[in-house]
Design a protein around this motif. Structure first.
Motif, PDB file in Angstrom:
ATOM      1  N   ARG A  86       0.838  -1.204   0.000  1.00  0.00           N
ATOM      2  CA  ARG A  86       0.000   0.000   0.000  1.00  0.00           C
ATOM      3  C   ARG A  86       0.872   1.252   0.000  1.00  0.00           C
ATOM      4  O   ARG A  86       0.604   2.219  -0.730  1.00  0.00           O
ATOM      5  CB  ARG A  86      -0.913   0.010   1.219  1.00  0.00           C
ATOM      6  N   LEU A  87       1.893   1.226   0.829  1.00  0.00           N
ATOM      7  CA  LEU A  87       2.794   2.374   0.913  1.00  0.00           C
ATOM      8  C   LEU A  87       3.480   2.620  -0.425  1.00  0.00           C
ATOM      9  O   LEU A  87       3.641   3.769  -0.853  1.00  0.00           O
ATOM     10  CB  LEU A  87       3.831   2.133   2.015  1.00  0.00           C
ATOM     11  N   GLY A  88       3.884   1.552  -1.096  1.00  0.00           N
ATOM     12  CA  GLY A  88       4.547   1.696  -2.381  1.00  0.00           C
ATOM     13  C   GLY A  88       3.669   2.375  -3.407  1.00  0.00           C
ATOM     14  O   GLY A  88       4.117   3.267  -4.145  1.00  0.00           O
ATOM     15  N   ASP A  89       2.400   1.984  -3.471  1.00  0.00           N
ATOM     16  CA  ASP A  89       1.479   2.610  -4.419  1.00  0.00           C
ATOM     17  C   ASP A  89       1.285   4.091  -4.087  1.00  0.00           C
ATOM     18  O   ASP A  89       1.228   4.944  -4.987  1.00  0.00           O
ATOM     19  CB  ASP A  89       0.135   1.891  -4.395  1.00  0.00           C
ATOM     20  N   LEU A  90       1.199   4.388  -2.790  1.00  0.00           N
ATOM     21  CA  LEU A  90       1.014   5.772  -2.358  1.00  0.00           C
ATOM     22  C   LEU A  90       2.232   6.624  -2.700  1.00  0.00           C
ATOM     23  O   LEU A  90       2.121   7.721  -3.267  1.00  0.00           O
ATOM     24  CB  LEU A  90       0.745   5.809  -0.855  1.00  0.00           C
TER      25      LEU A  90
END
Length: 357
Positions: A21-25
């Protein structure tokens, strides 16, 4: 694997979905930041470290880490810039968007000795700022962002593929070859920046000459044609008159495809285009009116002006149907289609000439 490392792996398994999730953000934030600069980049990439890769890292350097939080590259992002001086521009945006762990971040470019082995980039260790609406479970997680030029990235990729990540244990002649190549790439990076800046300056000079009506002797090239299409008052007025026929809005399109067509017609300077406007403008407008009055276009390409000027030139210079077809084949990519278009053009001209438009 010892107990501590097994516990780190268990942490990783539990927290990996949050890193995804953090990577996409983070990727979305980086792309938005780059867009705000108005700078084109080759790529914005990110990846979450795979478990097997983490196991290998712990086997090699496990003594450095007490928990998963000590490992700063579980999530890694990368911005690859076309030009080396854009690295610092992107870095400035990153410093505004994220919390930077300065103690663990490093500008490896500044660490290179004159004879150093390698060609390195700017590395930031970051986290999301708190109290700005980001998910709390993501804000405490650190991640790495690398910023490189295209040539720096090429060096790193080849160096990694060859397996020579350090000078230790590498044969001396290989070290020397790598060092020589790194120097060549650094020079190339600088020269690409110089070429880009020279092109910008050239464009500024052409724009000034067009504004001052002293561009007649400027050679036709990609830059001069683009500036002429965008800033020549006579051509812009011609475009607006053409768009008014059908009440369309003008959409500016890069005119580079017309360089080949102007070369076929023997046009070599911006003065030649000015002459086309004077001599071919009335017929070009009449041809355009015949077609555009029969359409309901809302948007008209700025290149439509060049299109009709070229067709009027073909007729005014008395080219035969076969020669007109030869010209149209430059873009039609089909001789039969080009011949049909030539016949249609001559048919429209006969109707315009006969007052039937």
């Amino acid at each position: 694997m010892n107990l501590k490392n097994r516990m780190i792996i268990e942490e990783y398994r539990a927290e990996r979905p949050d890193f995804v999730r953090l990577g996409d953000l983070v990727s979305g934030m980086l792309k938005q930041g780059v867009r705000s600069l108005g700078t084109e980049v080759l790529a914005v990439e990110h990846r979450v470290k795979e478990e097997q890769s983490l196991v290998g890292k712990l086997e090699l350097k496990g003594e450095k880490y007490r928990s998963l939080g000590d490992i700063t590259d579980i999530l890694g992002a990368r911005v690859i810039c076309f030009f080396s001086d854009d690295v610092d521009k992107v870095a400035a945006i990153i410093e505004k968007m994220f919390v930077i762990d300065w103690e663990n971040s490093v500008d490896k470019r500044a660490q290179l000795d004159p004879d150093a082995f390698g060609y390195l980039s700017l590395h930031y260790i970051c986290s999301l700022p708190e109290n700005e609406g980001y998910p709390k479970e993501l804000c405490g997680k650190r991640f790495e962002i690398q910023i490189r030029s295209t040539l720096q990235h090429t060096w790193a990729a080849i160096n990694h593929d060859l397996g020579y990540k350090s000078e230790f244990g590498v044969p001396r002649n290989i070290v020397r070859e790598f060092s020589r190549l790194a120097g060549l790439l650094e020079i190339a990076d600088e020269r690409f920046v110089d070429i880009r800046d020279n092109l910008h300056r050239y464009g500024d000079e052409i724009r000034a000459q067009i504004a001052e009506n002293r561009a007649d002797n400027v050679p036709l090239d990609l830059v001069s044609l683009k500036e002429f299409a965008a800033h020549n008052k006579a051509l812009r007025a011609f475009m607006e008159e053409m768009a008014a026929i059908c009440g369309a809005e003008i959409q500016d399109i890069n005119p580079e495809n017309y360089l080949q067509q102007f070369a076929w017609l023997g046009k070599k300077t911006l003065g030649d285009l000015q002459e086309m406007l004077r001599e071919d403008g009335p017929l070009a407008l009449a041809l355009a009116r015949y077609t555009l009055e029969r359409t309901d276009l809302d948007i008209l390409s700025s290149n439509a002006a060049l299109r009709y000027l070229c067709r009027a030139e073909l007729i005014n210079r008395g080219y035969s149907e076969d020669k007109i077809a030869e010209f149209l084949a430059l873009t039609a990519n089909n001789p039969k289609r080009a011949l049909r278009q030539a016949k249609h053009l001559l048919d429209v001209y006969s109707k315009v000439k006969g007052g039937q438009a």
